[in-house]
Scaffold this active site. Structure first.
Site: not given
Ligand code: GP9
Ligand code: MN
Length: 430
Positions: A38, A262-263, A84, A203
């Site tokens: 993440e 992911d980003h 995500t 996150h």
């Molecule tokens: C939530 C998680 C976060 O289930 O995968 O998503 P994001 O905010 O990074 O798009």
């Molecule tokens: Mn994410």
């Protein structure tokens, strides 16, 4: 209409890169363990804060070739507003996310020919997503059915007691711990499996309990940036614990294991703090470079290449995996190319039409030299052609997704369209 799909298929078949003969099919039938990092940006690799490595475990995977991982240091995320969800979408379909909103939400009922369904039909794989948030976030419980995902172990399968939870959901350490028996069960009853573990603690706004923080925050005064290093360290520790558990359970040696970021985690709103931490001005060119996320892969029976410097992006992951399993990617409509192919296409489109090649970076109408970061005054025909090619690629992907055009495409004679009604997710006592 259905003619459009012909135009799109022509484009992707023309872009297709022939598999690397030495690797084609080399990992056929192996379990696949896919680990989502993440908000993890590549600048964290080997970064030192207060004289300490932030992510010693990931660094060891990058540097110790005996662990078997190949690290792609010029790999980029290609996500937009879907964050995500965009990363998941791109990796499992080799289609681009949408310019606005999240395809997971607005195109959750489309027809897809996604990796989980292909692996199931071609090689009898069972797919599972494991994630410590509840199933409807990002509309996952709908679109996963269209992808042909067999099991979705969401928060309802985990111990979500207060101590275990922070920010969006389950903390990564209990998440990986409690995922082990699920993976072992899959291995017993549903081998080979394709399991995707989606982490969560690292996150925004990077919250961590004091007693779990093992590195002090940075000191820029920008609080979320300062904590970013602490949750990255926590994720790193959770991975080390998970890898030890995989080894102990006999699931490590013989599985394809790959990790991807992911980003970005730190947006352009934090350029002041970032320039302090990286000791350089964050120009538009530097911002584009910061969109690197890690991609690390371990393939049973294949030696580590150490660090692979080829340019690639999330769009390239699915064709790479298909070829490792011995499934030709050109049977499907995929916009990426196999990262191990000699013909791999080394241009990386970003969702807004900006892009990166090994030589130069195009951002908001300006070309920059990758070596110097300087503006390129003299735009060549080749650059203009590349820009047009990228616009075309994004246009065709959007046409497919907006028009739900895979309804009209039959990839192989034996292909069976995915029937979403056969899937049910979520633990319930009855
Ligand atoms: C939530 C998680 C976060 O289930 O995968 O998503 P994001 O905010 O990074 O798009
Ligand atoms: Mn994410």
């Amino acid at each position: 209409d259905s003619n459009d799909i012909v135009e799109i298929a022509d484009y992707t078949k023309n872009k297709f890169a022939e598999p690397n003969e030495e690797l084609f099919g080399i990992a056929k039938g192996k379990n696949i363990i896919k680990i989502h990092l993440e908000s993890f940006q590549s600048f964290l690799i080997d970064y030192e804060l207060h004289g300490e490595e932030v992510t010693p475990f990931l660094n060891s995977l990058v540097h110790n070739k005996e662990e078997g991982f190949t690290y792609f240091d010029n790999f980029f995320h290609q996500t937009e507003q879907g964050k995500t969800a965009d990363a998941e979408f791109i990796l499992d379909n080799s289609l681009y996310g949408l310019p606005q909103g999240a395809a997971f939400v607005t195109k959750g009922n489309n027809t897809y020919q996604a990796l989980p369904a292909i692996l199931n039909q071609k090689q009898n794989y069972t797919s599972a997503i494991l994630h410590g948030d509840y199933k409807s976030f990002w509309n996952r419980d709908e679109i996963y059915k269209q992808f042909g995902i067999d099991y979705y172990f969401d928060a309802s399968y985990y111990d979500m007691s207060d101590d275990n939870v922070i920010n969006y959901g389950l903390k990564d350490k209990p998440f990986f711990k409690e995922s082990m028996p699920m993976l072992e069960k899959l291995n017993e009853t549903n081998k080979p499996f394709y399991a995707h573990l989606v982490t969560l603690t690292h996150h925004h706004p990077y919250l961590i309990d004091e007693e779990e923080a093992t590195i002090p925050p940075a000191e820029t005064g920008d609080n979320s940036v300062d904590r970013y290093f602490q949750t990255a360290r926590y994720l790193d520790e959770s991975l080390e614990q998970f890898f030890n558990d995989l080894k102990e359970a006999g699931l490590y040696e013989d599985s394809i294991i790959f990790l991807y970021g992911d980003h970005y985690g730190i947006s352009e709103n934090h350029n002041r703090a970032m320039s302090e931490l990286l000791d350089k001005e964050i120009t538009p060119f530097e911002s584009a470079q910061l969109q690197r996320v890690p991609f690390l892969i371990r393939i049973p029976g294949v030696e580590s290449q150490g660090t692979n410097h080829r340019y690639s992006g999330q769009i390239d992951v699915m064709p790479t995996l298909l070829h490792l399993l011995g499934i030709r990617a050109d049977d499907y409509i995929l916009f990426g190319t196999d990262m191990f192919s000699k013909e791999h296409k080394q241009f990386v489109p970003f969702r807004r039409g900006d892009f990166i090649t090994p030589d130069y970076t195009y951002v908001s109408g300006t070309y920059y030299d990758n070596e110097t970061g300087e503006v390129i005054e003299k735009v060549t025909d080749e650059m203009n052609e590349m820009k047009q090619l990228i616009e075309e690629e994004l246009r065709l992907s959007d046409k497919l997704v907006y028009g739900d055009l895979l309804r009209f495409y039959t990839p192989t004679e034996d292909w069976k369209p995915v029937d979403p009604s056969i899937y049910r997710y979520g633990y319930d006592e009855n």
